[in-house]
Design an enzyme around this catalytic site. Sequence first.
Site, mmCIF file in Angstrom:
data_model
loop_
_atom_site.group_PDB
_atom_site.id
_atom_site.type_symbol
_atom_site.label_atom_id
_atom_site.label_comp_id
_atom_site.label_asym_id
_atom_site.label_seq_id
_atom_site.Cartn_x
_atom_site.Cartn_y
_atom_site.Cartn_z
ATOM 1 N N SER A 111 -11.985 -5.722 -27.707
ATOM 2 C CA SER A 111 -13.285 -6.267 -28.257
ATOM 3 C C SER A 111 -13.762 -5.577 -29.457
ATOM 4 C CB SER A 111 -14.057 -6.076 -27.108
ATOM 5 O OG SER A 111 -14.335 -4.559 -26.637
ATOM 6 N N LYS B 132 -18.655 -0.203 -34.298
ATOM 7 C CA LYS B 132 -18.841 -1.301 -33.208
ATOM 8 C C LYS B 132 -20.380 -1.259 -32.712
ATOM 9 C CE LYS B 132 -16.242 -2.873 -29.066
ATOM 10 N NZ LYS B 132 -15.102 -2.340 -28.185
ATOM 11 N N SER C 264 -9.054 -2.290 -26.298
ATOM 12 C CA SER C 264 -9.883 -3.082 -27.226
ATOM 13 C C SER C 264 -9.814 -2.344 -28.862
ATOM 14 C CB SER C 264 -11.400 -2.716 -26.643
ATOM 15 O OG SER C 264 -11.404 -3.477 -25.496
#
Length: 496
Positions: A211, A136, A235
Amino acid sequence: MQPQDIFNALFGRLEDAEIDQLVRRWQIMQRWLAELDRSPELPPPDTGVGAPDFSLPPEGPLDSITGLTAAFARRDLSPVDHTAGLLDRIERLDDTLHSHVTVTRPLALAAARTAELCYRDGAPRGPLDGVPFNLKDIIDVAAVRTTCQSRLRLDVVATRDAPVVAALLAAGAVLTGKSATHEFAFGGPTDDVPFPQPRNPWDRQRYAGGSSSGAAVALAAGLGHLAVGSDTGGSLRIPAAHCGVVSLKPTRDRISTAGVVPLAPALDHVGPLARSVADCAQGFGVMVGAPGAAAGRDLAGLTIGIPYSWLDAEAQVAPCIRAAMDQMGRLAQAMGARLRGVNLPHMACFRAVVSLLTAWGAWQVHGPSLRARYADHSDVFRWRVAPAALLQAQDHARMLAAAPMLATRFRAATQGCDLLLTPATATTAPLLAGIDALADPLRPSSFLQAANLTGHPALTIRAGFDAAGLPIGLQLIGRHGADEALLAAGAAIEIL
């Protein structure tokens, strides 16, 4: 002063439409604050029925990490060829999927060549030698930019590896790139960011979750075998559920968050995503310095709690999700587990406290940059974080007082349970066109925030498809610190 006057004083003269969005979000925060005064009493239990008939397609031997590394060891497959093929696939598909922000082709091929030499010499560096993974794009790796999907950081290049990255690279894992996220891992889907938002491989008109969205999209599309993301309020688990992959939000502090750009440090967690529980366990083991895959354990004798009040009284759960819950419960019973209804504090209480702590923490971290460069942030990030400027110290004190009370009640309600079984999300992936990123999240439709507040480990597992062919994800919450036991149970119960 009125809220609009304070916003104009903080961020310069704003357009009326911008003020309207900030005031709207502040009104939501005020409702959260009112929720802090609500007694988190335990609601009465209820029951439910339902049974889907679903199955996932079988996987090939090279789709698992153990199968892949075994092929490398036998010299049936070259790590270089495999990595090169994967990079070509990313280049071919990512024009529409947008899973990656940065592709590290030279680094990946160099690491794959090292892995190939290690296998040739019969001395692989670890259980992930030659296994491609993505990070990420809020996690640092030396000599690679960490953009956080923000115009403020397009040229920010990390100077050292985050500890979690160092552990993976030492075990031989091959970094293919940095995966897309919401700006600073917060906000929601928006086109007001420097890179396109990821698209769900099952239906590109639908939300991939967030996310850690790019990480889940890449795995679901076969663009990698492992990923690392973060989770402040779901997330990791939301995109895993929406994209049909697996994720683990570990027990708080099991995996270091050093070298990870923070959102709300009190709630931030770092964890793995993969295409199966066994692969997720492989990644987790390396990240915590205790390599070893989770073998599915016998569920006989385990007690699995189910919060029927959350399902039936508080959440608007889609029928397919509820049916998957019932099917998974019966599967666990058939494997020897005992099901027990548990009465947890109201979902809305967890949602209010976690949302407020996230907003407070995000303002402490990102408030200075918002004040200095307000318009350079994405619209949804501005609208969700800037109103937290109106929160007062006494509001924060109330959050801090409510959090341990809820955690204590959660532990009391789950006493005697080895696991909790809940939905991961209340529905399958929604259409992007229908999402309101500022919708009042006090509607109790999320099952994920409790584990962030209490620090318990939480695993998203695959549980088939709905009638439209979209993946269904369920959540298993384990005992505090018992991540390995949770993964072992998940490996046994996961519907493959």
